[in-house]
Structure formats: C-alpha cells, structure tokens
Design a protein around this motif. Structure first.
Motif, PDB file in Angstrom:
ATOM      1  N   ASP A  65       1.039  -0.899  -0.123  1.00 40.04           N
ATOM      2  CA  ASP A  65       0.064  -0.188   0.233  1.00 40.04           C
ATOM      3  C   ASP A  65       1.244   1.711   0.058  1.00 40.04           C
ATOM      4  O   ASP A  65       1.656   1.644   0.537  1.00 40.04           O
ATOM      5  N   ILE A  66       0.472   1.706  -0.320  1.00 36.41           N
ATOM      6  CA  ILE A  66       1.476   3.697  -1.541  1.00 36.41           C
ATOM      7  C   ILE A  66       0.346   4.802  -0.425  1.00 36.41           C
ATOM      8  O   ILE A  66      -0.892   5.009  -0.173  1.00 36.41           O
ATOM      9  N   TYR A  67       1.150   5.404   0.579  1.00 35.19           N
ATOM     10  CA  TYR A  67       0.533   6.511   1.271  1.00 35.19           C
ATOM     11  C   TYR A  67       1.655   7.733   1.288  1.00 35.19           C
ATOM     12  O   TYR A  67       2.683   7.635   0.944  1.00 35.19           O
ATOM     13  N   ILE A  68       0.588   9.194   0.739  1.00 34.35           N
ATOM     14  CA  ILE A  68       1.964  10.428   0.989  1.00 34.35           C
ATOM     15  C   ILE A  68       1.102  10.605   1.658  1.00 34.35           C
ATOM     16  O   ILE A  68      -0.369  11.275   0.644  1.00 34.35           O
ATOM     17  N   ASN A  69       1.757  11.215   2.303  1.00 30.81           N
ATOM     18  CA  ASN A  69       1.319  12.574   3.600  1.00 30.81           C
ATOM     19  C   ASN A  69       0.287  12.013   4.833  1.00 30.81           C
ATOM     20  O   ASN A  69      -0.346  12.512   4.867  1.00 30.81           O
ATOM     21  N   HIS A  70       0.867  10.178   4.684  1.00 29.94           N
ATOM     22  CA  HIS A  70      -0.302  10.472   6.094  1.00 29.94           C
ATOM     23  C   HIS A  70      -1.942   9.154   4.704  1.00 29.94           C
ATOM     24  O   HIS A  70      -2.736   8.753   5.757  1.00 29.94           O
ATOM     25  N   MET A  73      -2.711   5.697  -1.637  1.00 32.23           N
ATOM     26  CA  MET A  73      -2.990   6.799  -2.510  1.00 32.23           C
ATOM     27  C   MET A  73      -2.824   5.270  -3.769  1.00 32.23           C
ATOM     28  O   MET A  73      -3.948   5.567  -4.220  1.00 32.23           O
ATOM     29  N   GLY A  74      -3.248   4.535  -3.049  1.00 27.21           N
ATOM     30  CA  GLY A  74      -3.463   2.796  -4.112  1.00 27.21           C
ATOM     31  C   GLY A  74      -3.074   1.734  -3.367  1.00 27.21           C
ATOM     32  O   GLY A  74      -1.937   2.340  -2.550  1.00 27.21           O
ATOM     33  N   ARG A  75      -3.024   0.446  -4.596  1.00 30.24           N
ATOM     34  CA  ARG A  75      -2.148  -0.096  -3.558  1.00 30.24           C
ATOM     35  C   ARG A  75      -1.234  -0.989  -4.953  1.00 30.24           C
ATOM     36  O   ARG A  75      -2.140  -0.622  -6.490  1.00 30.24           O
ATOM     37  N   VAL A 118       6.582   9.899   1.408  1.00 24.19           N
ATOM     38  CA  VAL A 118       5.747   8.442   0.737  1.00 24.19           C
ATOM     39  C   VAL A 118       6.034   7.295   1.964  1.00 24.19           C
ATOM     40  O   VAL A 118       7.273   7.652   2.256  1.00 24.19           O
ATOM     41  N   GLU A 119       5.187   6.525   2.070  1.00 21.41           N
ATOM     42  CA  GLU A 119       4.892   5.662   2.944  1.00 21.41           C
ATOM     43  C   GLU A 119       4.588   4.644   2.292  1.00 21.41           C
ATOM     44  O   GLU A 119       3.699   4.648   0.823  1.00 21.41           O
ATOM     45  N   ILE A 120       5.162   2.632   2.335  1.00 17.83           N
ATOM     46  CA  ILE A 120       4.827   2.174   1.449  1.00 17.83           C
ATOM     47  C   ILE A 120       5.467   0.911   2.380  1.00 17.83           C
ATOM     48  O   ILE A 120       6.594   0.837   3.673  1.00 17.83           O
ATOM     49  N   LYS A 121       4.130   0.486   2.306  1.00 20.49           N
ATOM     50  CA  LYS A 121       4.069  -0.666   3.436  1.00 20.49           C
ATOM     51  C   LYS A 121       3.796  -2.669   2.590  1.00 20.49           C
ATOM     52  O   LYS A 121       2.675  -2.082   1.914  1.00 20.49           O
ATOM     53  N   ALA A 141      10.778   8.449   3.713  1.00 18.93           N
ATOM     54  CA  ALA A 141      11.601   8.960   3.738  1.00 18.93           C
ATOM     55  C   ALA A 141      10.301  10.140   3.206  1.00 18.93           C
ATOM     56  O   ALA A 141       9.259   9.686   2.488  1.00 18.93           O
ATOM     57  N   MET A 142      10.805  11.663   2.872  1.00 16.99           N
ATOM     58  CA  MET A 142      10.561  12.032   2.005  1.00 16.99           C
ATOM     59  C   MET A 142      11.114  12.219   1.083  1.00 16.99           C
ATOM     60  O   MET A 142      12.214  11.819   0.440  1.00 16.99           O
ATOM     61  N   GLU A 143      10.722  12.410   0.138  1.00 15.65           N
ATOM     62  CA  GLU A 143      10.865  12.346  -1.568  1.00 15.65           C
ATOM     63  C   GLU A 143      10.548  13.894  -2.420  1.00 15.65           C
ATOM     64  O   GLU A 143       9.542  14.340  -1.472  1.00 15.65           O
ATOM     65  N   LYS A 144      11.865  14.544  -2.712  1.00  9.88           N
ATOM     66  CA  LYS A 144      11.206  15.816  -3.289  1.00  9.88           C
ATOM     67  C   LYS A 144      10.768  14.828  -4.598  1.00  9.88           C
ATOM     68  O   LYS A 144      10.720  14.525  -5.905  1.00  9.88           O
TER      69      LYS A 144
END
Length: 148
Positions: A65-70, A73-75, A118-121, A141-144
């Motif tokens: 699962d992808i999270y941006i700023n908590h 976003m999607g799987r 960006v969080e990926i779990k 991590a913080m991604e630019k």
C-alpha cells in the motif's frame, strides 16, 4: 557414530542457509502519468533496489500500500517471478491506479513544499531453490517532486 555425522551435517546445513536480508530502496525513476481521471489515474514508474545478500534470490509476489503524507494513494501488486543477482541493483517496473480524491487533498501542500512523505507498507516473497518465505517491508522517507 552415524548419529554424530548426521548431527554435524545438519549443523552445517542450518548455518549455510542464511535468511535473506531485506532489499535496500535506492530510489524511483521514470515517473509517468499514463492516464488522468477525476476518480482514478494510472501512473507508472521504476523502483530501484539493491540486493545486499551474498547470494542470488528470486522475487515473487510484491503487495504493498502506498501513502503520501499519511493519505492512502493506492495498492501495488506485482505477480511475477524475477531472478535477482547477488549484491546488485535491480529495477522493478511498477504501475498502479491512484485514488484521485486523496491526491487532490494533498496537491496544494505537496506543490508548495515540493516534497512529500512517502510511506510504502507491504510484503514480498523471496526465496532460493524453490523455497520461498514472506518478508514484510516498510519504507518511509521524504521524497522530492519536481512538477516542472
């Protein structure tokens, strides 16, 4: 005597079979928007990883699962078998559908700061010689991001 030889062989086999180390995330490249919609959009990118193991491994079934700023976003699901050489970088081609309502929530903040958390779990199955184990992973991590 046979028991002692069997025991010695068993000890050698157990110590020779090391548990695979987690892959090291190195970055993403070639981010591309394939389609844009009000409800969902499709993006593709390449994820770069490094195999720190002293042996090659096979990668199968990535689910995360992808999270941006908590915000979710999607799987992402990869259901293929990849052979990964020892101590080498490798690329995982990725494509996913993105929930646009969460993108719109974060768009202004991300655009102004030009970076996002960006969080990926998820988990993956890695193995060698046909024996696979499930390895959970997390990445934060913080991604630019550059819009222009």
């Amino acid at each position: 005597m046979r028991f002692f030889i069997f025991f010695c062989i068993l000890i050698v086999l157990i110590t020779a079979c090391n548990k695979p180390q987690s892959f090291e995330y190195r970055g993403m490249q070639n981010l591309k928007i394939d389609s844009i919609g009000l409800v969902a959009s499709k993006i593709s990118l390449e994820l770069v990883y490094f195999n720190p193991n002293n042996f090659s491994v096979d990668l199968r079934n990535v689910n995360c699962d992808i999270y941006i700023n908590h915000n979710y976003m999607g799987r992402y699901v990869l259901d293929t078998l990849m052979h990964i050489a020892k101590r080498s970088e490798f690329i995982i081609p990725s494509s996913m559908n993105v929930d646009m309502k969460n993108v719109f929530k974060n768009a202004l903040g991300t655009f102004l700061s030009r970076e996002a958390l960006v969080e990926i779990k998820g988990s993956t199955r890695v193995g060698k010689s046909g024996i696979f184990i499930t390895v959970p992973f997390t990445y934060t991590a913080m991604e630019k991001f550059s819009m222009f």
